[in-house]
Design an enzyme around this catalytic site. Structure first.
Site, PDB file in Angstrom:
ATOM      1  N   TYR A 141       0.842  -1.202   0.000  1.00  0.00           N
ATOM      2  CA  TYR A 141       0.000   0.000   0.000  1.00  0.00           C
ATOM      3  C   TYR A 141       0.876   1.251   0.000  1.00  0.00           C
ATOM      4  CZ  TYR A 141      -3.039   3.669   1.837  1.00  0.00           C
ATOM      5  OH  TYR A 141      -3.713   4.847   2.036  1.00  0.00           O
TER       6      TYR A 141
HETATM    7  O1  LIG Z   1      -9.089  -4.948  13.683  1.00  0.00           O
HETATM    8  C1  LIG Z   1      -8.042  -4.294  13.810  1.00  0.00           C
HETATM    9  C2  LIG Z   1      -7.631  -3.305  12.898  1.00  0.00           C
HETATM   10  C3  LIG Z   1      -6.448  -2.659  13.093  1.00  0.00           C
HETATM   11  N1  LIG Z   1      -5.688  -2.914  14.165  1.00  0.00           N
HETATM   12  C4  LIG Z   1      -4.431  -2.189  14.399  1.00  0.00           C
HETATM   13  O2  LIG Z   1      -4.709  -0.806  14.472  1.00  0.00           O
HETATM   14  C5  LIG Z   1      -3.606  -0.078  13.930  1.00  0.00           C
HETATM   15  C6  LIG Z   1      -4.125   0.839  12.849  1.00  0.00           C
HETATM   16  O3  LIG Z   1      -4.534   0.029  11.761  1.00  0.00           O
HETATM   17  P1  LIG Z   1      -5.534   0.555  10.643  1.00  0.00           P
HETATM   18  O4  LIG Z   1      -5.811  -0.591   9.738  1.00  0.00           O
HETATM   19  O5  LIG Z   1      -6.701   1.219  11.269  1.00  0.00           O
HETATM   20  O6  LIG Z   1      -4.697   1.696   9.933  1.00  0.00           O
HETATM   21  P2  LIG Z   1      -3.219   1.644   9.289  1.00  0.00           P
HETATM   22  O7  LIG Z   1      -2.316   2.369  10.233  1.00  0.00           O
HETATM   23  O8  LIG Z   1      -2.830   0.275   8.926  1.00  0.00           O
HETATM   24  O9  LIG Z   1      -3.401   2.465   7.944  1.00  0.00           O
HETATM   25  C7  LIG Z   1      -4.314   3.495   7.889  1.00  0.00           C
HETATM   26  O10 LIG Z   1      -3.672   4.720   8.065  1.00  0.00           O
HETATM   27  C8  LIG Z   1      -2.957   5.263   7.013  1.00  0.00           C
HETATM   28  C9  LIG Z   1      -3.866   5.352   5.838  1.00  0.00           C
HETATM   29  O11 LIG Z   1      -3.228   5.940   4.748  1.00  0.00           O
HETATM   30  C10 LIG Z   1      -4.384   3.999   5.493  1.00  0.00           C
HETATM   31  O12 LIG Z   1      -5.238   4.108   4.396  1.00  0.00           O
HETATM   32  C11 LIG Z   1      -5.117   3.426   6.620  1.00  0.00           C
HETATM   33  O13 LIG Z   1      -5.549   2.119   6.335  1.00  0.00           O
HETATM   34  C12 LIG Z   1      -2.609  -1.111  13.440  1.00  0.00           C
HETATM   35  O14 LIG Z   1      -1.673  -1.324  14.419  1.00  0.00           O
HETATM   36  C13 LIG Z   1      -3.437  -2.374  13.274  1.00  0.00           C
HETATM   37  O15 LIG Z   1      -2.743  -3.569  13.422  1.00  0.00           O
HETATM   38  C14 LIG Z   1      -6.075  -3.860  15.095  1.00  0.00           C
HETATM   39  O16 LIG Z   1      -5.395  -4.117  16.076  1.00  0.00           O
HETATM   40  N2  LIG Z   1      -7.238  -4.526  14.883  1.00  0.00           N
END
Ligand SMILES: O=c1ccn([C@@H]2O[C@H](COP(=O)(O)OP(=O)(O)O[C@H]3OC[C@@H](O)[C@H](O)[C@H]3O)[C@@H](O)[C@H]2O)c(=O)[nH]1
EC number: 5.1.3.5
Length: 410
Positions: free
Chosen positions: A218
């Protein structure tokens, strides 16, 4: 107009009216005819709206007529794009949304159309940005002053499982948009980039010159798209703004729009959606993915930025974009919060004691990212105003509660 003799020859009744012949209308059959026409047209409209996701305004919009700026919002049916379209419309911009509805919702477009029904304000075009011919046709038929390119798949976890989808949807489709922007001499481009392009920097907070070393497809796909735009801009008059968002949360404070990810993509979903799903009981509990990171409490740290602030940054970027100039900005609060902190805030915002399970790390995740937003404050006079995580989640929860099935609920 029918002449009297022709009317008679057509069998229509006439009677004298003070020396003039008065044409007696065939009232009953006319009324019936009109009724049938209205019923048929209404039925046709209902069928089109129900079954055909594509509809376009019959009149193409023009560029800067009466000083009104016409903005193409790609991905305008999606979470961030729809909020941006709402803000642009509120600020009297003319908006064309292009979306293939693969991740976005037609319901969001319908909300916007309901709010701005006047002709010439909002146009929706169903199209896939991978279809270069269709994209070029859209640019030929509409004169855009600016493009805000939001449309993209955006799940870090999914990008590790299906990288080609990400390179295609993000990198390749951005090339299609960029070629159209160049061919049609659009003056301004605002690009949605991400903190994921930085990867896992050694130093926090992240500044715009922090080296970009993305660690998941991504982030890599977005970085490639940035590079294409930057290379193109070197020999172009176009004004470019690249906004690197951190983690977007919240929803329209007036409760008209919200975050409605496709249920079939739940397994890849972002933390906000997962927390709300758990609070609503749609999923048994929240899975915290990774507790052994080198952070304060072992869970990942992110910088959560409210969508209302984010779209405000876009409007400021649009207004301040200058020809032959490139602006690159972090859009965040400058504050990092761990996943555990996020879950606590979500419990308070929803009033639900969300069940939490702890799982191993999710592939593609980096431990800690948060922004230094000084540059955007200095150049664009923007800073985040909605920095209370719990309050942003409360606003989002209100929409979630009233829309248990996303836009299908309304
Ligand atoms: O069900 C979940 C979802 C996410 N998480 C955690 O929460 C944190 C944030 O994850 P998210 O999927 O919400 O977001 P991400 O940090 O991966 O990316 C996000 O932020 C940057 C943007 O540009 C991306 O489009 C967006 O997906 C991560 O550590 C992930 O592992 C969980 O622990 N459980």
């Amino acid at each position: 107009m029918l002449s009297f003799s022709r009317a008679r020859s057509q069998g229509r009744n006439t009677r004298p009216l003070g020396g003039m012949e008065y044409l007696e209308p065939k009232r009953k059959s006319n009324v019936m005819g009109k009724l049938i026409l209205v019923v048929s047209l209404t039925a046709l409209c209902i069928i089109m709206l129900k079954h055909a996701p594509s509809f376009t305004s019959p009149t193409a919009f023009s560029r800067s007529e009466e000083g009104v700026t016409h903005v193409l919002v790609t991905g305008g049916a999606g979470y961030i794009g729809s909020h941006a379209a709402l803000r642009l419309l509120k600020d009297s911009y003319r908006v064309t949304i292009v979306d293939n509805l693969s991740r976005g919702n037609l319901g969001a477009v319908k909300v916007l159309q309901g709010l701005f029904p006047e002709a010439g304000r909002l146009q929706f075009i169903y199209a896939d940005l991978g279809d270069a011919k269709a994209v070029d046709k859209i640019f030929s038929e509409n004169a855009f002053d600016a493009v805000m390119h939001f449309a993209a798949v955006a799940y870090v976890g999914e990008s590790t499982l299906d990288p080609l989808k990400y390179y295609h949807n993000i990198t390749s489709n951005t090339l299609v948009v960029l070629e159209a922007v160049a061919r049609h001499k659009v003056k301004k481009l605002i690009y949605s980039s991400t903190c994921a392009t930085y990867g896992e920097p050694d130093k926090m907070p992240i500044v715009e010159v922090t080296p970009q070393v993305p660690i998941n497809p991504y982030g890599k796909a977005k970085k490639m798209a940035e590079d294409m735009i930057l290379d193109f801009s070197k020999n172009s008059d176009m004004a470019v703004m690249i906004l690197r968002y951190f983690n977007v949360i919240g929803s329209d404070p007036e409760g008209r729009l919200g975050e409605a990810p496709k249920p079939e993509l739940r397994e890849h979903g972002r933390i906000s959606g997962a927390c709300f799903d758990a609070a609503r009981g749609v999923i048994p509990g929240l899975q915290v993915k990774g507790t052994d990171y080198k952070t304060g409490d072992g869970t990942c740290v992110r910088d959560y930025i409210d969508v209302t602030d984010l779209v405000d940054a876009h409007v400021k970027a649009l207004e301040k974009a200058k020809p032959r100039n490139v602006g690159i900005y972090n859009v965040g609060t400058g504050k990092g919060r761990s996943v555990k902190e996020f879950v606590e805030a979500c419990k308070k915002a929803t009033g639900v004691d969300i069940k939490v399970d702890f799982l191993p790390r999710r592939p593609g995740d980096y431990a800690e990212v948060y922004s230094d937003p000084a540059k955007i404050l200095r150049d664009l006079n923007w800073s985040a105003r909605y920095t209370n995580l719990q309050e942003s989640l409360e606003v989002a929860w209100k929409w979630q509660k009233t829309h248990p099935h996303g836009y299908a609920s309304s």
